[in-house]
Design an enzyme around this catalytic site. Structure first.
Site, mmCIF file in Angstrom:
data_model
loop_
_atom_site.group_PDB
_atom_site.id
_atom_site.type_symbol
_atom_site.label_atom_id
_atom_site.label_comp_id
_atom_site.label_asym_id
_atom_site.label_seq_id
_atom_site.Cartn_x
_atom_site.Cartn_y
_atom_site.Cartn_z
ATOM 1 N N PHE A 223 8.800 -10.590 -6.554
ATOM 2 C CA PHE A 223 8.941 -9.561 -5.515
ATOM 3 C C PHE A 223 10.095 -9.881 -4.556
ATOM 4 O O PHE A 223 9.995 -9.644 -3.352
ATOM 5 C CB PHE A 223 7.673 -9.408 -4.661
ATOM 6 C CG PHE A 223 6.406 -9.153 -5.425
ATOM 7 C CD1 PHE A 223 5.197 -9.615 -4.937
ATOM 8 C CD2 PHE A 223 6.398 -8.445 -6.622
ATOM 9 C CE1 PHE A 223 4.011 -9.379 -5.621
ATOM 10 C CE2 PHE A 223 5.227 -8.208 -7.328
ATOM 11 C CZ PHE A 223 4.021 -8.690 -6.812
ATOM 12 N N GLU A 311 11.622 -10.258 11.278
ATOM 13 C CA GLU A 311 11.349 -9.519 10.045
ATOM 14 C C GLU A 311 10.303 -8.433 10.308
ATOM 15 O O GLU A 311 10.424 -7.307 9.841
ATOM 16 C CB GLU A 311 10.846 -10.497 8.972
ATOM 17 C CG GLU A 311 10.598 -9.822 7.631
ATOM 18 C CD GLU A 311 10.295 -10.820 6.508
ATOM 19 O OE1 GLU A 311 10.504 -12.036 6.724
ATOM 20 O OE2 GLU A 311 9.871 -10.376 5.438
ATOM 21 N N GLN A 405 1.350 16.424 2.113
ATOM 22 C CA GLN A 405 0.361 17.495 1.950
ATOM 23 C C GLN A 405 0.931 18.819 2.432
ATOM 24 O O GLN A 405 0.740 19.859 1.798
ATOM 25 C CB GLN A 405 -0.902 17.131 2.739
ATOM 26 C CG GLN A 405 -2.035 18.118 2.609
ATOM 27 C CD GLN A 405 -2.730 18.066 1.254
ATOM 28 O OE1 GLN A 405 -2.479 17.152 0.453
ATOM 29 N NE2 GLN A 405 -3.584 19.020 0.973
#
Lengths: 448, 237
Positions: A223, A311, A405
Site C-alpha cells: 500500500f 500527515e 445519492q
C-alpha cells in the site's frame, strides 16, 4: 474623517465593537467605511480594519471554493491559488481518465509540477525547496481536491517525505535528494505499512542487519503511495531486535530505485484513486551503505511520531476540500436535473439536505482553518491533528454518500466526477492512522 | 528600453454579472475581481521582451482603488519589475473614462520615457477599446492595435506588428516609441509561479494620485441607468 475614526477606535471597546459587528447584516457593502475591530486572542494590538479588507469565510460567498476567501490567507496566497488551480485544470484534468486506466500518472506531469514551483513548497530554500509557508503548501493540497484528481501523489512527496529528509537528513542526503525532488526529477515515497502491520506500526517485520558499517535490508511493504514510480523511498525497518519495545528498535533508511535486491512487485488494483501508483515493495538482501541511514539509529519511531500530525492534517484538509468540491458539484447538478416537472433542487428534501451539508462543511472548514493556522505557527499538537483527521474523513464519507445519492443513477456511472470522489473518499478514514487508532490517541489524553 | 504596461482590475470573466437594484451600475460588491484578460496578455508580451533582452525593465501601472494593488502584484509575479498605482475611489468601469486614463498614462510616459507602451486592446467591463488609441494620439506616437504578433527590430528602432482586422491579418511597421494593444491570440500568459510571487513581495509599487500628474479623473459622461438586455422573445413561426 480619519481623525474621527482614530478617536472612535480608541473609545469603542472590543466588547462593543464585537456586538456592533455581530448585529450588522450579512450583506455588508464592500465600499462602506464602517469600523470593525478584529478581536485577537493573541494579544496583538488592535487595528482599524475597514470592510475593504474583510476576507469573507466560505459560508457567505457564492461558492465554497471561491478564491479570495478565508482570513488565514492573504492576497499573495490568492495569486498562488489562481496559478495552482489553472495548473490542475490544464495539466492534470485532461489526462486523468487515461492515467486511471494505466494505474499511474506520467513522469511529465511531475516535471511540469516542479517547473511551476508546486513541489517542495514548504521546504526551506537553503535546502533546495521553494521556501514558502505551510499555508501555501495547503493551497496545493486543496487545489488537488478541488480538481478531483487523486492520481498525482504530490502532497505525500512534498509534505510527508521531504520533511523527513529536511529535518533528519545529513547535509549529504539533503543535497542528494531535495533539489531533485523539488524539481520533480526524483519522486519520493515512504514505506511504513506491511502485509501484516498497518495501524500496529510496532508490528513491522522488515529488518536491517548491520554488516560492518553497512546494512542488509530484508522484508516487504504494501500500500505504498507513489510506490511504483518512486526513485527514493524512506523504509521503516527494525534495527534492534533486542530493544525493550519494538518502538525503540526502529530506524529509517533511504532506499533508491535500482539498488540490487530491491524489487517493485506490482501496481495494486484499488477500488478508488485509480491513477495513483500505489504498489508493493520487496527487499531481498538489499545492501545499504551507511549513508542510507536517515537520522539516528533506533530513533525512527520518534521521528514517525513527530511527523504524523502533519500527515493527518493533510488528510483532514483534503477531506474538507473534497467535501467542498462534492457539494458544489452536486448543487450544480440538482439545479439542472429535472424530475416531476421541476428541477430536483426545488424538492424540499434535497434543499434541506443541501442546507445541512453546507453547514457541516463550513463548520468543518472553520476547524480545519484553525488547525492550519496553528500548524503554520508550529503550535498544532498531535491530539488536535488526530481529531481533525477522523472527524473530517468521516464527514467526507457522509457527504460523498449523500451527494452520490442526489445524482441518482448518474452518480453510479464512472464518468461522473461524483462517482470518483465517492470511491476516493473511502480510504481516508483508513490510511494515515485509521480513525479507530486516532480515537485511541485522543482518549488517552482525556482519561489519563 | 523600458516597457510600460497598463493593467486594469475588472470583474472576473467567469462571473455572471448582476445589475444593482438602483440600476446605477453593475454590482461589484463581494464579486470576484481579476486582471483584465487582455492586460494579462500585454504583461506576458512585455515580460517575454525582457527575457529576450529587448526590454530591460517592465513597469506595470494601474488606476483603481486599494485592491488594484493585487492586480499590480500579479503583474509583478509574472515578471514585471515595479509597479505604479494611481489611486482613485471612482468606479473604474464607468466613472473613469478612457480619455482620463490616456491622459494619466501620457503624463507617466513623459516621466518614465519608455520605448513602448503595451496595453490590452480593451477592458472586459466597459469594452471601450479607446485608451491605447487615445494615448497614441496624445503622445503623437504611432499605434499598432489588435496585435497578433509583435517583433521588435534588432536595432530597437522599429517594431513590426501583425494586426487582426476584419479582413484578416495586416502587417504594420512602426518606428519606436509606439503604443501596442494586445489581442487574444498574441500569446498565452504564464502562471505566476510561487517563487516569483515571493520575489514580487520585494518589488516596489509607487503610489500616486491622478492630480499629481495634473489630470482630473472626474467623468465628463453621466451614466443615467444600466439595464439588463431584454429577455429573448420567441421567434415567429
Amino acid at each position: 474623517m480619519a481623525a474621527l475614526r482614530t478617536v472612535l477606535s480608541r473609545v469603542v471597546s472590543r466588547h462593543t465593537a464585537a456586538i456592533l459587528a455581530a448585529s450588522s447584516s450579512c450583506r455588508l457593502p464592500v465600499s462602506s467605511s464602517v469600523l470593525l475591530h478584529r478581536c485577537r486572542s493573541t494579544g496583538a494590538p488592535d487595528e482599524d480594519v475597514t470592510l475593504e479588507f474583510f476576507r469573507p469565510e466560505t459560508s457567505s460567498v457564492p461558492s465554497l471554493m471561491d478564491i479570495g476567501t478565508r482570513r488565514i490567507f492573504t492576497e499573495d496566497h490568492d495569486i498562488f491559488r489562481t496559478s495552482a488551480r489553472r495548473f490542475w485544470a490544464e495539466e492534470v484534468v485532461p489526462h486523468h481518465a487515461k492515467w486511471e486506466k494505466e494505474g499511474q500518472v506520467s513522469r511529465e506531469v511531475w516535471l511540469k509540477a516542479g517547473e511551476q514551483g508546486l513541489l517542495g513548497v514548504n521546504t526551506a530554500e537553503e535546502l533546495g525547496g521553494i521556501g514558502a509557508d505551510l499555508l501555501s503548501a495547503a493551497i496545493g493540497w486543496e487545489e488537488q481536491s478541488y480538481s478531483n484528481c487523486s492520481g498525482p501523489g504530490f502532497a505525500l512527496h512534498s509534505d510527508i517525505v521531504m520533511p523527513y529528509i529536511a529535518k533528519y537528513g545529513s547535509p549529504g542526503q539533503q543535497e542528494k535528494y531535495l533539489p531533485d525532488m523539488t524539481a520533480g526529477r526524483k519522486i519520493g515515497a515512504i514505506a511504513m505499512t506491511e502485509p501484516g502491520a498497518g495501524s500496529d506500526l510496532q508490528g513491522v517485520r522488515t529488518n536491517a542487519k548491520k554488516d560492518g558499517e553497512d546494512w542488509i535490508l530484508n522484508g516487504s511493504k504494501v500500500f505504498i503511495t507513489n510506490g511504483w514510480m518512486a526513485d527514493v523511498i524512506i523504509v521503516v525497518a527494525i534495527t534492534n531486535t533486542q530493544a525493550k519495545s519494538a518502538a525503540h528498535g526502529i530506524s529509517l533508511f533511504l532506499v533508491e530505485e535500482g539498488m540490487p535486491g530491491f524489487k517493485k512487485g506490482r501496481k495494486l488494483e484499488k477500488i478508488g484513486m485509480k491513477a495513483q501508483d500505489t504498489a508493493e515493495l520487496f527487499f531481498d538482501d538489499v545492501h545499504l551503505p551507511a549513508s542510507a541511514l536517515l537520522g539516528q539509529e533506533n530513533k525512527g519511531f520518534i521521528y514517525l511520531m513527530q511527523e504524523l500530525p502533519q500527515e493527518r492534517l493533510i488528510i483532514a484538509d483534503m477531506a474538507i476540500a473534497s467535501s467542498e468540491f462534492m457539494f458544489e458539484e452536486t448543487r450544480n447538478y440538482v439545479k439542472e436535473r429535472k424530475a416531476f416537472g421541476k428541477t430536483v433542487s426545488r424538492l424540499q428534501t434535497i434543499q434541506h439536505k443541501l442546507a445541512e451539508m453546507k453547514t457541516d462543511i463550513c463548520v468543518g472548514r472553520a476547524f480545519l482553518d484553525q488547525c492550519l493556522e496553528l500548524h503554520n505557527q508550529g503550535r498544532l499538537d498531535s491530539n488536535t491533528a488526530s481529531m481533525a483527521k477522523f472527524w473530517a474523513s468521516d464527514l467526507q464519507n457522509r457527504v460523498a454518500t449523500q451527494c452520490l445519492q442526489m445524482h441518482g443513477g448518474w452518480g453510479y456511472m464512472w464518468e461522473y466526477p461524483i462517482a470518483k470522489a465517492f470511491v476516493d473518499s473511502r480510504v481516508q478514514p483508513i490510511y494515515g492512522g485509521s480513525n479507530e487508532i486516532t480515537k485511541e490517541l485522543i482518549a488517552r489524553h482525556i482519561v489519563s | 528600453m523600458k516597457v510600460l504596461v497598463g493593467v486594469k482590475r475588472v470583474v472576473d470573466y467567469a462571473v455572471k454579472i448582476r445589475i444593482k437594484a438602483d440600476k446605477s451600475a453593475v454590482e461589484t460588491a463581494s464579486v470576484k475581481m481579476s486582471m483584465n484578460p487582455f492586460c494579462e496578455i500585454a504583461v506576458e508580451e512585455a515580460v517575454r521582451m525582457k527575457e529576450k533582452k529587448i526590454a530591460d525593465e517592465v513597469i506595470a501601472v494601474s488606476i483603481g482603488p486599494k485592491q488594484a494593488q493585487e492586480t499590480i502584484r500579479t503583474a509583478l509575479a509574472m515578471g514585471a519589475d515595479r509597479g505604479v498605482h494611481i489611486t482613485t475611489d471612482a468606479r473604474t468601469d464607468q466613472e473613469v473614462q478612457p480619455l482620463a486614463v490616456a491622459k494619466v498614462l501620457a503624463a507617466l510616459v513623459e516621466q518614465e520615457q519608455p520605448g513602448m507602451v503595451v496595453l490590452g486592446k480593451q477592458a472586459i467591463d466597459d469594452d471601450s477599446n479607446q485608451t491605447g488609441q487615445m494615448l497614441a494620439g496624445l503622445l503623437d506616437w504611432p499605434q499598432a492595435t489588435f496585435a497578433n504578433e509583435v517583433t521588435v527590430a534588432d536595432d530597437k528602432a522599429s517594431v513590426q506588428v501583425v494586426r487582426e482586422i476584419d479582413g484578416g491579418l495586416q502587417t504594420l511597421s512602426a518606428p519606436l516609441p509606439a503604443v501596442v494593444t494586445a489581442d487574444l491570440r498574441l500569446n498565452q500568459p504564464r502562471y505566476a509561479t510561487l517563487p516569483n510571487i515571493m520575489k514580487a513581495k520585494k518589488k516596489k509599487i509607487a503610489k500616486h494620485k491622478a492630480a499629481d500628474f495634473g489630470v482630473d479623473l472626474a467623468s465628463t459622461v453621466e451614466v443615467v441607468s444600466v439595464e439588463d438586455p431584454p429577455v429573448r422573445q420567441a421567434g415567429q413561426k
